[in-house]
Design a protein around this motif. Structure first.
Motif, PDB file in Angstrom:
ATOM      1  N   TYR A 142       0.828  -1.209   0.000  1.00  0.00           N
ATOM      2  CA  TYR A 142       0.000   0.000   0.000  1.00  0.00           C
ATOM      3  C   TYR A 142       0.864   1.262   0.000  1.00  0.00           C
ATOM      4  O   TYR A 142       0.488   2.284  -0.569  1.00  0.00           O
ATOM      5  CB  TYR A 142      -0.965  -0.027   1.198  1.00  0.00           C
ATOM      6  N   ARG A 143       2.027   1.187   0.664  1.00  0.00           N
ATOM      7  CA  ARG A 143       2.934   2.337   0.659  1.00  0.00           C
ATOM      8  C   ARG A 143       3.475   2.585  -0.756  1.00  0.00           C
ATOM      9  O   ARG A 143       3.572   3.724  -1.205  1.00  0.00           O
ATOM     10  CB  ARG A 143       4.098   2.092   1.625  1.00  0.00           C
ATOM     11  N   VAL A 144       3.819   1.503  -1.469  1.00  0.00           N
ATOM     12  CA  VAL A 144       4.358   1.653  -2.827  1.00  0.00           C
ATOM     13  C   VAL A 144       3.289   2.249  -3.752  1.00  0.00           C
ATOM     14  O   VAL A 144       3.576   3.126  -4.573  1.00  0.00           O
ATOM     15  CB  VAL A 144       4.867   0.298  -3.385  1.00  0.00           C
ATOM     16  N   VAL A 145       2.031   1.816  -3.590  1.00  0.00           N
ATOM     17  CA  VAL A 145       0.930   2.369  -4.397  1.00  0.00           C
ATOM     18  C   VAL A 145       0.811   3.879  -4.149  1.00  0.00           C
ATOM     19  O   VAL A 145       0.653   4.668  -5.087  1.00  0.00           O
ATOM     20  CB  VAL A 145      -0.403   1.649  -4.065  1.00  0.00           C
ATOM     21  N   LYS A 146       0.958   4.262  -2.879  1.00  0.00           N
ATOM     22  CA  LYS A 146       0.879   5.689  -2.529  1.00  0.00           C
ATOM     23  C   LYS A 146       2.044   6.458  -3.170  1.00  0.00           C
ATOM     24  O   LYS A 146       1.876   7.572  -3.681  1.00  0.00           O
ATOM     25  CB  LYS A 146       0.926   5.819  -0.999  1.00  0.00           C
ATOM     26  N   GLN A 147       3.242   5.843  -3.163  1.00  0.00           N
ATOM     27  CA  GLN A 147       4.419   6.505  -3.771  1.00  0.00           C
ATOM     28  C   GLN A 147       4.243   6.671  -5.280  1.00  0.00           C
ATOM     29  O   GLN A 147       4.645   7.690  -5.845  1.00  0.00           O
ATOM     30  CB  GLN A 147       5.683   5.677  -3.506  1.00  0.00           C
ATOM     31  N   VAL A 148       3.662   5.674  -5.928  1.00  0.00           N
ATOM     32  CA  VAL A 148       3.419   5.774  -7.376  1.00  0.00           C
ATOM     33  C   VAL A 148       2.551   7.002  -7.642  1.00  0.00           C
ATOM     34  O   VAL A 148       2.796   7.774  -8.568  1.00  0.00           O
ATOM     35  CB  VAL A 148       2.737   4.496  -7.923  1.00  0.00           C
ATOM     36  N   ARG A 149       1.572   7.185  -6.775  1.00  0.00           N
ATOM     37  CA  ARG A 149       0.662   8.324  -6.943  1.00  0.00           C
ATOM     38  C   ARG A 149       1.390   9.648  -6.679  1.00  0.00           C
ATOM     39  O   ARG A 149       1.283  10.596  -7.441  1.00  0.00           O
ATOM     40  CB  ARG A 149      -0.517   8.143  -5.975  1.00  0.00           C
ATOM     41  N   GLU A 150       2.158   9.692  -5.593  1.00  0.00           N
ATOM     42  CA  GLU A 150       2.743  10.971  -5.151  1.00  0.00           C
ATOM     43  C   GLU A 150       4.056  11.302  -5.847  1.00  0.00           C
ATOM     44  O   GLU A 150       4.284  12.437  -6.252  1.00  0.00           O
ATOM     45  CB  GLU A 150       2.951  10.944  -3.628  1.00  0.00           C
ATOM     46  N   VAL A 151       4.937  10.317  -5.986  1.00  0.00           N
ATOM     47  CA  VAL A 151       6.271  10.588  -6.546  1.00  0.00           C
ATOM     48  C   VAL A 151       6.225  10.622  -8.073  1.00  0.00           C
ATOM     49  O   VAL A 151       6.826  11.481  -8.712  1.00  0.00           O
ATOM     50  CB  VAL A 151       7.299   9.527  -6.059  1.00  0.00           C
ATOM     51  N   LEU A 152       5.501   9.681  -8.682  1.00  0.00           N
ATOM     52  CA  LEU A 152       5.466   9.615 -10.151  1.00  0.00           C
ATOM     53  C   LEU A 152       4.320  10.429 -10.739  1.00  0.00           C
ATOM     54  O   LEU A 152       4.278  10.642 -11.955  1.00  0.00           O
ATOM     55  CB  LEU A 152       5.331   8.158 -10.623  1.00  0.00           C
ATOM     56  N   GLY A 153       3.391  10.840  -9.890  1.00  0.00           N
ATOM     57  CA  GLY A 153       2.231  11.575 -10.405  1.00  0.00           C
ATOM     58  C   GLY A 153       1.374  10.703 -11.313  1.00  0.00           C
ATOM     59  O   GLY A 153       0.709  11.197 -12.219  1.00  0.00           O
ATOM     60  N   ALA A 154       1.400   9.387 -11.065  1.00  0.00           N
ATOM     61  CA  ALA A 154       0.646   8.443 -11.906  1.00  0.00           C
ATOM     62  C   ALA A 154      -0.564   7.929 -11.120  1.00  0.00           C
ATOM     63  O   ALA A 154      -0.623   8.057  -9.898  1.00  0.00           O
ATOM     64  CB  ALA A 154       1.544   7.281 -12.307  1.00  0.00           C
ATOM     65  N   LYS A 155      -1.507   7.335 -11.851  1.00  0.00           N
ATOM     66  CA  LYS A 155      -2.717   6.840 -11.195  1.00  0.00           C
ATOM     67  C   LYS A 155      -2.700   5.307 -11.215  1.00  0.00           C
ATOM     68  O   LYS A 155      -2.955   4.695 -12.262  1.00  0.00           O
ATOM     69  CB  LYS A 155      -3.952   7.358 -11.944  1.00  0.00           C
TER      70      LYS A 155
END
Length: 693
Positions: A142-155
């Motif tokens: 779940y942390r990695v999913v959050k990072q994808v959203r926040e760091v990569l700006g991806a959905k």
């Protein structure tokens, strides 16, 4: 005729050590391509076939292989993760239709993941995400999913959820079908059972399923309307919506598992087939004419159209030179002739092979959508277009960054010196980010590349693959020179040597140009004082002199020369006379224009445990670094900053010492900046001493 809807051209990319190569091994095992799984840490991975890859446990070259899953053909390219080899990722992404981004369950979105993700965005490649290594200590999906959203700006569109974590990780729940895939402890990927969702996960699965369906149905208004009225669409409709959104880069299906423990790979393969585009669904490549002007035509994937193929990789192996081609349109047949639009020459197609890492299968022909290798092409380089000689066109060429680091090498004995030239010629054609020059004054051979590891590997390849022992000098930084003031000046070249002489007079300004423009030339001469036919010679004189600046002999950039006026002689003037005038004018005026030394600044991204943040920042400050940001994460802190390349040599050793081996960093070229006076004085003095020798 092949059914192109059953094709998937995919790449697997990620940060170094996130498990790309292991994931590829599991895919090949499941699809029946290999029978014994090779492990990276044992040095036996199928796609890591170079000695250097097997020893270091990293991927250096991108390797191409094919496999079949659910009657679909997958052309897979396993790419490197280390920052010095991102060029391999970039050129692979240019020819792929889809990608699998692998992220480490404990490391999350790491520095190189960002670079690769950015390359994939630039190339508009549809992707699915695989969060790997969920069996590792500190893993958190779940942390990695959050990072994808926040760091990569991806959905991220979550498709599977983990059952258990770290040592208790046993399987995954398919959110869409509400089924749990649970593997036994044997490590056999085929030994799994499909069960009902564990009771303690039912609410969580429903929550993620609702979000998944609502996001997907945004791509089908009718289905969304029915869904809001309480009628859930059938599975095919939902999958079609997910596929559409994935291909439009609106979201990225996100799956999880552990490649090493053989858990979750089947669902990744199913997602590749279900959601990534086939060659006919990807935006077609624009075509240009031989001058590089867009024709308005597109290379639409169709075997019946004229042949267009892009060479995206050159590899030398024991069978000779292999040229990897992505065929966009038409059919390529053994024995046919093709035109290389970059050289203007035709070449005959000898053997066509389909690659499986290091082994190969012979083919008589290949068609649009295929990725194949051709043996024995003489003059083809990465980025060249091969096409039908009767219907020429060029595909968009690849652009590669300039090297930022160089190193002098010299052969240890005479026999090695003959082999060195041949070996370097092969290595340059394989890797467009690797350059070789000869220093005219010292006669030394200079290797130029993207980083210390890049050049280190090249020297290793020279020794092992080509049997050439070389003495290695210390790495050198690729400095540049520029000017800070505008100078208006004139120069007259006059020479009389019996018979006709030489005469050329030019009046000009030399001024700082736009940053990033390199060198620019403009003529404002009117009235024919300097005839138009001599302008190119003046341009050439200045352009060639820019290769060697007046301070320390480094190339001069961001300079604009404007020709204002001049004079010529009806008999004594010639192109040579005006070229010589320009060369002398350069030497005369550049010293007056406030010459300045520039140094390459690297964008540095460091990961460090919390306890060592102070030491790491202090060390970067000592290296003249400018800290841009600090981001605290669950496992440590990421520090981003700009640091001069000259102060980054040997940094990995210092970082490991400071962080007890837990620190990681990546760096890539950012821009050039003026050198501080004290640093510039040392560099100029060293250059003068070198030249005096």
């Amino acid at each position: 005729m092949k059914d192109l809807t059953k094709y998937r051209n995919i790449g697997i990319f990620a940060h170094v050590d996130a498990g790309k190569t292991t994931t590829t091994e599991r895919i090949l095992s499941l699809t029946g391509k290999i029978h014994k799984i090779g492990e990276v840490h044992d040095g036996e991975a199928t796609t890591d076939f170079m000695d250097q890859e097997r020893e270091r446990g990293i991927t250096i070259q991108s390797a191409a292989t094919s496999a079949f899953w659910d009657d679909h053909r997958l052309n897979i390219i396993d790419t490197p993760g280390h920052v010095d080899f991102t060029i391999e990722v970039y050129r692979s992404l240019k020819v792929l239709d889809g990608g699998v981004g692998v992220f480490c369950g404990s490391g999350g979105v790491e520095p190189q993941s960002e670079t690769n993700w950015r390359y994939a965005n630039d190339s508009e490649v549809a992707r699915i995400i695989f969060v790997n290594k969920l069996d590792r200590l500190g893993a958190d999906f779940y942390r990695v999913v959050k990072q994808v959203r926040e760091v990569l700006g991806a959905k991220p569109l979550v498709m599977t959820l983990p059952i258990g974590i770290e040592d208790d990780f046993t399987g995954v729940v398919d959110v869409l079908t509400r089924k749990a895939w649970v593997w036994d402890g044997s490590g056999d990927p085929e030994k799994y059972t499909i069960q009902d969702v564990p009771e303690d996960m039912v609410d969580l699965v429903e929550e993620y399923r609702e979000e998944l369906i609502e996001t997907a149905l945004e791509h089908d208004d009718d289905a969304m309307e029915k869904y809001l009225e309480g009628e859930e669409p059938d599975m095919d409709t939902i999958k079609a919506c997910i596929r559409k959104g994935t291909n439009e880069l609106d979201f990225f299906p996100t799956l999880c598992g552990s490649a090493f423990k053989n858990k979750g790979i089947q669902l990744v393969l199913n997602a590749v087939v279900d959601y990534l585009p086939n060659p006919t669904e990807v935006k077609p490549q624009p075509e240009t004419d031989l001058e590089g002007v867009e024709t308005g035509e597109y290379a639409i994937v169709d075997p019946a159209k004229p042949m267009r193929a892009l060479a995206f990789k050159i590899m030398d192996d024991r069978f000779g030179a292999l040229t990897f081609l992505r065929i966009y349109t038409g059919t390529l047949s053994k024995g046919s002739n093709v035109l290389n639009t970059a050289t203007g020459k035709t070449e005959r197609i000898g053997r066509i092979v389909e690659m499986h890492a290091e082994s190969r299968e012979e083919l008589d022909s290949a068609q649009a959508g295929d990725i194949v290798a051709v043996l024995g092409m003489k003059n083809v380089k990465t980025g060249h277009t091969l096409c039908d000689p009767n219907n020429p066109a060029t595909l968009e060429p690849m652009v590669f960054p300039a090297p930022v680091i160089s190193m002098a090498v010299s052969p240890k004995d005479k026999s090695a010196s003959e082999k060195l030239g041949v070996a370097l010629g092969k290595m340059v054609s394989e890797d467009p980010s690797f350059h070789v020059n000869t220093d005219e004054e010292s006669g030394e051979t200079i290797l130029q590349g993207m980083g210390e590891l890049h050049l280190d590997i090249k020297v290793d390849i020279l020794k092992r693959t080509h049997g050439v022992d070389v003495e290695v000098g210390k790495p050198q930084v690729a400095y540049r020179e520029t000017i800070t003031q505008s100078v208006e000046d004139s120069y007259t070249h006059k020479k009389q040597t019996g018979g006709s002489g030489q005469f050329g007079k030019i009046e000009y300004t030399i001024e700082p140009g736009e940053v990033g423009d390199g060198y620019a030339f403009e003529s404002k001469v009117t009235g024919g004082n300097v005839p138009r036919e001599f302008w190119p010679a003046i341009d050439k004189g200045f352009r060639e002199c820019m290769e060697k600046g007046v301070l320390a002999g480094y190339p001069c950039i961001d300079v604009k020369v404007t020709l204002l006026d001049g004079a010529f002689h009806a008999v004594d003037s010639s192109a040579v006379a005006f070229e010589l005038a320009a060369r002398a004018a350069y030497r005369q005026s550049m010293v007056k224009a406030g010459p300045q030394l520039l140094e390459p600044i690297m964008k540095v991204d460091v990961f460090t445990p919390d306890a060592n943040v102070g030491d790491v920042i202090g060390d970067l400050n000592r290296r003249r670094g400018m800290i841009k940001s600090q981001d605290a994460g669950p496992t440590g802190v990421r520090i981003k900053g700009d640091v001069p390349l000259s102060d980054m040599f040997g940094y990995i050793g210092d970082l490991r010492t400071q962080t007890s081996g837990r620190g990681q960093f990546s760096m890539e070229f950012s821009h050039y900046m003026p050198c501080p006076r004290n640093v510039a004085d040392v560099i100029i003095k060293e250059a003068q001493e070198r030249n005096a020798k």
